[in-house]
Design an enzyme around this catalytic site. Structure first.
Site, short mmCIF file in Angstrom:
data_model
loop_
_atom_site.label_atom_id
_atom_site.label_comp_id
_atom_site.label_asym_id
_atom_site.label_seq_id
_atom_site.Cartn_x
_atom_site.Cartn_y
_atom_site.Cartn_z
CD GLU A 1 64.36 48.46 -21.88
OE1 GLU A 1 65.62 48.17 -21.74
OE2 GLU A 1 63.56 47.61 -22.84
CB THR B 1 41.93 51.61 -16.62
OG1 THR B 1 41.10 52.34 -16.25
CG2 THR B 1 41.76 50.22 -16.68
CE LYS C 1 38.30 50.66 -18.32
NZ LYS C 1 37.99 49.17 -17.45
NE ARG D 1 42.48 52.57 -24.78
CZ ARG D 1 41.02 52.62 -24.63
NH1 ARG D 1 40.58 53.90 -24.64
NH2 ARG D 1 40.58 51.87 -23.87
CG ASP E 1 41.08 45.82 -11.55
OD1 ASP E 1 41.07 46.84 -12.04
OD2 ASP E 1 41.09 45.05 -12.57
CE1 TYR F 1 62.92 50.44 -25.25
CE2 TYR F 1 63.55 51.21 -27.43
CZ TYR F 1 62.62 50.25 -26.85
OH TYR F 1 62.08 49.19 -27.13
C1 LIG Z 1 38.84 48.08 -17.88
C2 LIG Z 1 39.30 47.17 -17.01
C3 LIG Z 1 40.67 46.64 -16.92
C4 LIG Z 1 41.63 46.72 -18.12
O1 LIG Z 1 41.84 47.63 -18.76
P1 LIG Z 1 42.75 47.60 -20.17
O2 LIG Z 1 43.23 48.98 -20.28
O3 LIG Z 1 41.46 47.65 -21.17
O4 LIG Z 1 43.50 46.50 -20.20
C5 LIG Z 1 40.95 45.96 -15.96
N1 LIG Z 1 40.19 45.63 -15.02
C6 LIG Z 1 38.75 46.14 -14.76
C7 LIG Z 1 37.85 46.04 -13.58
C8 LIG Z 1 38.36 46.65 -15.85
O5 LIG Z 1 37.28 47.16 -15.76
#
Ligand SMILES: *Cc1c(COP(=O)(O)O)cnc(C)c1O
Length: 434
Positions: free
Chosen positions: A63, A238, A241, A247, A212, A61
């Site tokens: 936190e 993220t 990707k 992840r 984002d 933990y």
């Molecule tokens: C994939 C994605 C997310 C979220 O990702 P998770 O890890 O699946 O929650 C947020 N914003 C955009 C634009 C995405 O393509």
């Protein structure tokens, strides 16, 4: 035995202790090794990243943040999280990073909670036009607790910017709604995002700009897409990707006051204990992103995407906006045949070892479960060292399978078996990272 070496080494012990789960993991390893992954949001991590995830760090933990934890025994966790934060800042050339969000959606939740009160308005692109569910979908936190207004694309076929962001209309939407935040960054948008233009509009209507970059983060780090800094006040992404990490999520900023609010919103606002094994894997992945090879990777991702889009166009598929500037394309299947749907295409291609996802195209008359398009991306196949000529081969396979599907079940069964074998033969020459 699994076909991929990382999974194999992990499975040796697991097979003795829990053969049921070990066999399922092995089966998934084989699926990944023998099929072509074209889902634009997926990738294959390195062995180093994979190994960091499966470690004793999960037992702890931690936190709080480095130097300010709520539990003892965090000395090594402090060092690891500090390195992850430093590498994240180096990648994006910014001052502050929070590496704790468990996912991209969690990062967005924390960023919105940090900067808005419940009921506040924000502006974004709607899901069906390429936005993400965390950008205001009704049943998502973002749509339940905040008030989204959406800006449009150009929907007029005759317009030279057809299916691209309509910046003038966006400005009007923002001047009228006066959102607290303006969001850019998408899940299914194949073109460059002009962050400077977004910032000018955000300033004009008194909004904070949040970028984002979940999909394009790796391209940004590789210098293959404009950077959201210095334009965006907050950048979320993220890590799994195009960044090719575990992840998870990440939040970046250049403003100390904003960074403090974000840290509070992540913990204790939205999350409890951080996943320290994942944060270690993020640090490892960020280290890989900072190497010169990653720039080459980013360049090849885009070269492959352009080659795949061109090869599909030559077979009478229509990519929305006429092509791609980044790692993904939205393929309008109706141009090839009016009866083709995204749902059928996804299913038929999977049967032939080519994995993709159905996706609505802008102004799609079909419902989300059916759709008129598929979304294809090249991050995973590029990690596997596929090149432009392989993209032409993949486009030919896609067209053979879809043509057979349209011809009927018998034609589909025999053609997908042939393609599946050809796919497996090519995959065997390009093993997953070890
Ligand atoms: C994939 C994605 C997310 C979220 O990702 P998770 O890890 O699946 O929650 C947020 N914003 C955009 C634009 C995405 O393509």
């Amino acid at each position: 035995m699994a076909h991929d070496p990382i999974t194999n080494s992990i499975l040796t012990l697991l097979r003795q202790r829990d053969p049921q789960i070990a066999d399922l993991i092995a089966a998934e390893g084989k699926r990944q090794a023998t099929t072509i992954e074209l889902i634009a949001s997926e990738n294959h991590v390195s062995a180093a990243v994979m190994h960091a995830m499966g470690t004793c760090l999960t037992n702890k933990y931690a936190e709080g943040y480095p130097g300010a934890r709520y539990y003892g025994g965090c000395v090594h966790h402090d060092a690891i999280e500090t390195i992850a934060r430093e590498r994240a800042c180096a990648m994006f050339n910014c001052k502050f990073a929070n590496v704790q969000p468990h996912s991209g959606a969690q990062a967005n939740q924390a960023a919105m909670m940090a900067m808005m009160e419940p009921g506040d308005t924000f502006a974004s692109l709607v899901l069906k036009d390429g936005g993400h569910l965390s950008h205001g979908m009704k049943i998502n936190f973002s749509g339940r607790f905040f008030k989204p207004v959406h800006y449009p694309l150009h929907y007029d076929k005759a317009h030279p910017e057809f299916e691209r962001i309509d910046y003038d209309a966006m400005r009007k939407v923002c001047l009228e709604a006066r959102p607290k935040m303006l969001l850019c960054g998408y899940s299914a948008y194949p073109r460059i995002i002009d962050f400077a233009k977004f910032r000018a509009i955000a300033d004009e209507c008194g909004a904070l700009l949040m970028a984002d970059v979940a999909h394009i983060a790796g391209l940004i780090v590789a210098g293959q897409h404009l950077s959201p800094f210095p334009h965006a006040h907050i950048v979320t992404t993220t890590t799994h990707k195009t960044l090719r990490g575990p992840r998870g999520g990440l939040i970046l900023s250049n403003d100390e006051e904003i960074a403090k609010k974000i840290d509070k919103a992540v913990f204790p606002g939205a999350q409890g204990g951080p996943l320290m094994h994942i944060i270690a894997a993020k640090a490892v992945a960020f280290g890989e992103c900072l190497r010169p090879e990653f720039k080459t990777y980013g360049e090849q991702v885009i070269r492959n995407a352009k080659a795949l889009a061109a090869a599909l166009a030559s077979r009478h598929y229509r990519c929305t906006t006429g092509g791609t500037d980044n790692h993904l394309m939205l393929v309008d299947l109706r141009a090839r045949d009016a009866n083709l749907t995204g749902a059928d295409a996804e299913k038929w291609l999977e049967g032939a070892g080519i994995v993709s996802n159905k996706n609505g195209i802008p102004d799609d008359p079909r419902p989300p479960r059916v759709t008129s398009g598929i979304r294809l991306g090249t991050p995973a196949v590029t990690t596997r060292n596929f090149r432009e000529d392989h993209m032409a081969t993949i486009a030919a396979w896609i067209d053979r399978v879809l043509a057979a599907g349209l011809a009927g079940e018998t034609a589909l069964a025999s053609e997908s078996e042939r393609v599946r074998n050809e796919v497996a033969a090519l995959c065997a020459q390009f093993p997953l990272p070890a």
